[in-house]
Design a protein around this motif. Structure first.
Motif, short mmCIF file in Angstrom:
data_model
loop_
_atom_site.label_atom_id
_atom_site.label_comp_id
_atom_site.label_asym_id
_atom_site.label_seq_id
_atom_site.Cartn_x
_atom_site.Cartn_y
_atom_site.Cartn_z
N GLU A 164 -10.98 5.59 3.25
CA GLU A 164 -10.58 6.53 2.20
C GLU A 164 -10.67 5.86 0.84
O GLU A 164 -10.50 4.64 0.73
CB GLU A 164 -9.16 7.05 2.47
CG GLU A 164 -8.12 5.97 2.60
CD GLU A 164 -6.83 6.48 3.21
OE1 GLU A 164 -6.83 7.56 3.83
OE2 GLU A 164 -5.81 5.78 3.07
N GLY A 224 -3.11 4.72 -2.70
CA GLY A 224 -3.16 5.80 -1.72
C GLY A 224 -4.47 6.57 -1.82
O GLY A 224 -5.11 6.59 -2.89
N GLY A 225 -4.85 7.20 -0.74
CA GLY A 225 -6.13 7.92 -0.70
C GLY A 225 -6.14 9.10 -1.66
O GLY A 225 -5.22 9.91 -1.67
N GLU A 228 -9.57 4.83 -2.86
CA GLU A 228 -8.29 4.55 -3.53
C GLU A 228 -8.52 3.87 -4.88
O GLU A 228 -9.65 3.51 -5.22
CB GLU A 228 -7.41 3.66 -2.63
CG GLU A 228 -7.18 4.26 -1.24
CD GLU A 228 -5.83 3.94 -0.64
OE1 GLU A 228 -5.01 3.27 -1.30
OE2 GLU A 228 -5.59 4.37 0.52
N GLU A 251 -9.82 1.84 1.41
CA GLU A 251 -8.87 1.41 2.43
C GLU A 251 -9.40 1.79 3.80
O GLU A 251 -9.91 2.90 3.99
CB GLU A 251 -7.47 2.00 2.26
CG GLU A 251 -6.57 1.30 3.28
CD GLU A 251 -5.13 1.72 3.37
OE1 GLU A 251 -4.31 0.90 3.83
OE2 GLU A 251 -4.82 2.87 3.01
N LYS A 267 0.84 -1.20 0.00
CA LYS A 267 0.00 0.00 0.00
C LYS A 267 0.87 1.24 0.00
O LYS A 267 1.89 1.29 0.70
CB LYS A 267 -0.93 0.04 1.21
CG LYS A 267 -0.21 0.25 2.51
CD LYS A 267 -1.09 0.83 3.58
CE LYS A 267 -1.27 2.33 3.46
NZ LYS A 267 -2.12 2.87 4.52
N MET A 268 0.49 2.21 -0.80
CA MET A 268 1.18 3.48 -0.78
C MET A 268 0.40 4.43 0.12
O MET A 268 -0.83 4.35 0.21
CB MET A 268 1.29 4.04 -2.19
CG MET A 268 2.13 3.16 -3.11
SD MET A 268 3.78 2.84 -2.45
CE MET A 268 4.54 4.46 -2.73
N ILE A 304 -8.06 2.57 7.31
CA ILE A 304 -6.83 2.85 8.04
C ILE A 304 -7.17 3.01 9.51
O ILE A 304 -8.28 3.40 9.86
CB ILE A 304 -6.11 4.12 7.51
CG1 ILE A 304 -7.07 5.31 7.44
CG2 ILE A 304 -5.47 3.85 6.17
CD1 ILE A 304 -6.36 6.62 7.17
MG MG Z 1 -4.57 4.67 2.20
#
Ligand code: MG
Ligand code: OOG
Length: 257
Positions: free
Chosen positions: A104, A227-228, A106, A136, A59-60, A138
């Motif tokens: 979020e 990433g978000g 992605e 995602e 995951k970025m 988090i």
């Molecule tokens: Mg994320």
């Protein structure tokens, strides 16, 4: 930092995730370097693999301005995904195991071949089997969702769960797809995949570079979360969470206690 200290910090984070209990930040007090922080992350993940979890990808994190601003950390980071973090699209999601979860929007990549250590954009695209809208979940293991760069790296970039929507062949341009994250039918975040480094494919290139530098080049069959694209939204029990992405469809879940 010696491996004994790294193992201790990894255990602290691993326990916090296992028992859903927040811990104080430690990067500053411990004088953690970036290298130490990634070593803590790797050691915490090794504990999960020893318990029988399997690696599923990368995951970025902090690949959009919206995310950087939300958490006050301005560097692109990466973390490791395991099968225990995968949640099914449309399934109920129990929040019991989390500390203070957020969600979020992605974009996810599925790789059909390994990636070289420094791929061009074209080489990165060539390695993509499919793309999907993804959510995602988090959950920082640190109190009040507050952390420094070293803390969040050690904490596996706050990874907790991921939900992948329908896969699509990467034939279409996915650099600027509109998206809406709704909770209980109300649009809470509106954005575009362009929010992710201007083009989420750049995030895949960064994932290849960072992962290879850590001696773990991206593998065929792995998932990469880009990433978000927007800031994250807090999760509470009893919510319906929906991401709709232009051309790629929807991914959703319902939260329970
Ligand atoms: Mg994320
Ligand atoms: C750090 C993790 C960042 C993303 O997509 O930017 C991340 C955090 O926000 O807790 O997952």
């Amino acid at each position: 930092m010696n491996q004994e200290r790294i193992s201790l910090l990894a255990q602290r984070l691993d326990d916090a995730a296992l028992y859903g209990r927040a811990i104080p930040q430690f990067a500053e007090a411990e004088g953690l370097s970036m290298q130490d922080a990634y070593a803590v992350q790797a050691t915490a993940i090794a504990r999960r693999l020893q318990r029988g979890e399997h690696r599923t990808g990368v995951k970025m994190g902090l690949t959009s301005r919206a995310k950087m601003v939300q958490v006050g950390v301005h560097d692109v980071i990466w973390g490791r995904l395991t099968d225990a973090m995968a949640e099914a699209d449309g399934a109920p999601l129990s929040l019991g195991r989390f500390v203070h979860p957020r969600v979020e929007p992605e974009l996810a990549f599925l790789l059909r071949q390994p990636l070289p250590a420094k791929p061009s954009m074209a080489e990165a695209l060539e390695a993509v089997a499919a793309i999907a809208p993804a959510l995602e979940i988090i959950d920082s293991r640190f109190e009040n969702f507050k952390f420094s760069l070293g803390d969040v790296i050690a904490d596996n970039a706050s990874s907790s769960g991921y939900v992948i929507g329908p896969w699509h062949a990467p034939g279409q341009d996915f650099s600027n797809l509109g998206l809406v994250l709704s909770i209980d039918g109300v649009a809470r975040q509106v954005g575009s995949t362009a929010g992710i480094l201007g083009n989420p494919l750049r995030s895949l290139v960064s994932a290849a570079v960072m992962s290879a530098a850590a001696g773990e080049p991206l593998q065929a069959g792995w998932i990469v979360m880009a990433g978000g694209a927007t800031a994250a939204e807090p999760l509470n029990p009893g919510q319906h969470v929906l991401l709709e992405m232009q051309c790629l469809g929807r991914v959703e879940f319902n939260t329970t206690v």
